[in-house]
Design a protein around this motif. Sequence first.
Motif, mmCIF file in Angstrom:
data_model
loop_
_atom_site.group_PDB
_atom_site.id
_atom_site.type_symbol
_atom_site.label_atom_id
_atom_site.label_comp_id
_atom_site.label_asym_id
_atom_site.label_seq_id
_atom_site.Cartn_x
_atom_site.Cartn_y
_atom_site.Cartn_z
ATOM 1 N N THR A 20 51.261 42.868 37.728
ATOM 2 C CA THR A 20 51.500 41.582 38.757
ATOM 3 C C THR A 20 50.285 40.794 39.118
ATOM 4 O OG1 THR A 20 53.330 42.958 39.568
ATOM 5 C CG2 THR A 20 52.515 41.323 40.755
ATOM 6 N N ALA A 21 49.082 41.597 39.387
ATOM 7 C CA ALA A 21 47.733 41.048 39.504
ATOM 8 C C ALA A 21 47.387 40.233 38.448
ATOM 9 C CB ALA A 21 46.872 42.132 39.737
ATOM 10 N N SER A 22 47.614 40.517 37.287
ATOM 11 C CA SER A 22 47.193 39.805 36.018
ATOM 12 C C SER A 22 48.160 38.641 36.058
ATOM 13 C CB SER A 22 47.722 40.702 34.719
ATOM 14 O OG SER A 22 47.575 39.726 33.555
ATOM 15 N N GLY A 23 49.449 38.717 36.244
ATOM 16 C CA GLY A 23 50.353 37.467 36.325
ATOM 17 C C GLY A 23 49.945 36.314 37.361
ATOM 18 N N VAL A 24 49.476 37.034 38.601
ATOM 19 C CA VAL A 24 49.008 36.318 39.840
ATOM 20 C C VAL A 24 47.704 35.433 39.357
ATOM 21 C CG1 VAL A 24 48.098 36.188 42.123
ATOM 22 C CG2 VAL A 24 50.206 37.312 41.466
ATOM 23 N N SER A 25 46.791 36.088 38.790
ATOM 24 C CA SER A 25 45.460 35.503 38.431
ATOM 25 C C SER A 25 45.771 34.543 37.142
ATOM 26 C CB SER A 25 44.697 36.778 37.856
ATOM 27 O OG SER A 25 44.422 37.760 38.672
ATOM 28 N N THR A 26 46.485 34.768 36.320
ATOM 29 C CA THR A 26 46.909 33.676 35.279
ATOM 30 C C THR A 26 47.489 32.525 35.945
ATOM 31 O OG1 THR A 26 47.350 35.517 33.587
ATOM 32 C CG2 THR A 26 48.243 33.389 33.269
ATOM 33 N N CYS A 27 48.307 32.773 36.917
ATOM 34 C CA CYS A 27 48.853 31.524 37.615
ATOM 35 C C CYS A 27 48.000 30.827 38.384
ATOM 36 C CB CYS A 27 50.013 31.910 38.500
ATOM 37 S SG CYS A 27 51.412 32.391 37.598
ATOM 38 N N ILE A 36 35.274 29.306 38.072
ATOM 39 C CA ILE A 36 36.465 29.937 38.968
ATOM 40 C C ILE A 36 37.551 30.185 37.822
ATOM 41 C CG2 ILE A 36 38.302 29.395 40.543
ATOM 42 C CD1 ILE A 36 36.117 27.968 42.047
ATOM 43 N N LEU A 37 37.599 29.156 37.001
ATOM 44 C CA LEU A 37 38.733 29.340 36.073
ATOM 45 C C LEU A 37 38.456 30.426 35.096
ATOM 46 C CD1 LEU A 37 39.358 25.689 34.903
ATOM 47 C CD2 LEU A 37 40.654 27.129 36.340
ATOM 48 N N LEU A 38 37.321 30.802 34.661
ATOM 49 C CA LEU A 38 36.909 31.793 33.846
ATOM 50 C C LEU A 38 36.891 33.324 34.709
ATOM 51 C CD1 LEU A 38 33.894 30.486 32.097
ATOM 52 C CD2 LEU A 38 36.193 31.059 31.078
ATOM 53 N N TRP A 39 36.734 33.305 35.717
ATOM 54 C CA TRP A 39 36.841 34.456 36.531
ATOM 55 C C TRP A 39 38.527 34.847 36.816
ATOM 56 C CZ3 TRP A 39 33.828 38.082 37.806
ATOM 57 C CH2 TRP A 39 32.497 37.854 37.617
ATOM 58 N N PHE A 40 39.167 33.745 37.161
ATOM 59 C CA PHE A 40 40.565 34.159 37.132
ATOM 60 C C PHE A 40 41.124 34.681 36.156
ATOM 61 C CE2 PHE A 40 41.100 31.380 41.107
ATOM 62 C CZ PHE A 40 41.378 32.214 41.978
ATOM 63 N N PHE A 41 40.863 33.914 34.832
ATOM 64 C CA PHE A 41 41.403 34.292 33.498
ATOM 65 C C PHE A 41 40.871 35.632 33.245
ATOM 66 C CE2 PHE A 41 41.961 34.067 28.897
ATOM 67 C CZ PHE A 41 43.123 33.797 28.882
ATOM 68 N N GLY A 42 39.674 35.967 33.346
ATOM 69 C CA GLY A 42 38.963 37.203 32.929
ATOM 70 C C GLY A 42 39.677 38.407 33.923
ATOM 71 N N LEU A 43 39.988 37.970 35.109
ATOM 72 C CA LEU A 43 40.600 38.979 36.021
ATOM 73 C C LEU A 43 42.109 39.304 35.440
ATOM 74 C CD1 LEU A 43 40.364 40.654 38.438
ATOM 75 C CD2 LEU A 43 41.493 38.470 39.882
ATOM 76 N N ALA A 44 42.784 38.290 34.985
ATOM 77 C CA ALA A 44 43.974 38.405 34.360
ATOM 78 C C ALA A 44 44.093 39.326 33.212
ATOM 79 C CB ALA A 44 44.533 36.980 33.957
ATOM 80 N N VAL A 45 43.121 38.915 32.270
ATOM 81 C CA VAL A 45 42.825 39.742 30.983
ATOM 82 C C VAL A 45 42.671 41.277 31.469
ATOM 83 C CG1 VAL A 45 41.549 40.272 28.848
ATOM 84 C CG2 VAL A 45 42.433 37.978 29.580
#
Length: 157
Positions: A80-87, A106-115
């Motif tokens: 779920t955290a991955s989905g939220v980070s991707t969004c 910021i985009l890289l951090w969110f996408f990295g967190l998602a992965v």
Amino acid sequence: MYQFEISDAATIVQTALTPVFLLTATAGCLNVFATRLARVSDRVNSLFESIEDPDDEHLLHLLFLRKRTLALEAAVLLATASGVSTCLATLGFMVGAMRQVYREQILLWFFGLAVATLIGALLAFLYEMSLAGRSMLQQIASDTLVLERRRASKERD
């Protein structure tokens, strides 16, 4: 001044939609995790209904099911955290594109967190699957012994 063109908009939309594939895969994983969690819950409920006087074997089985439940809950939370980070990465990209200000970091951090959280979810699921597989192998070995004993007692009679 920068002139915004249709080809720029198409590129922005294509780039923003790319994480949707990750989101779709994450949703599929969440479906599997939630289904397995429901099955473990059903197993716990049926075990409680069938036990009148719990012994050590039943308590061990409940402990085992607790471990599986915790692993699956971790998998659900991480996915779920991955989905939220991707969004959030997608939203950040879209908002940045509309304002023509990109916050790549910021985009890289969110996408990295998602992965990273999706990897964590898959590792939790792997742990749960290994617990379930080990339990199944133990049950097969136990059932085989019971069947061999029955066969031996029939042959003696």
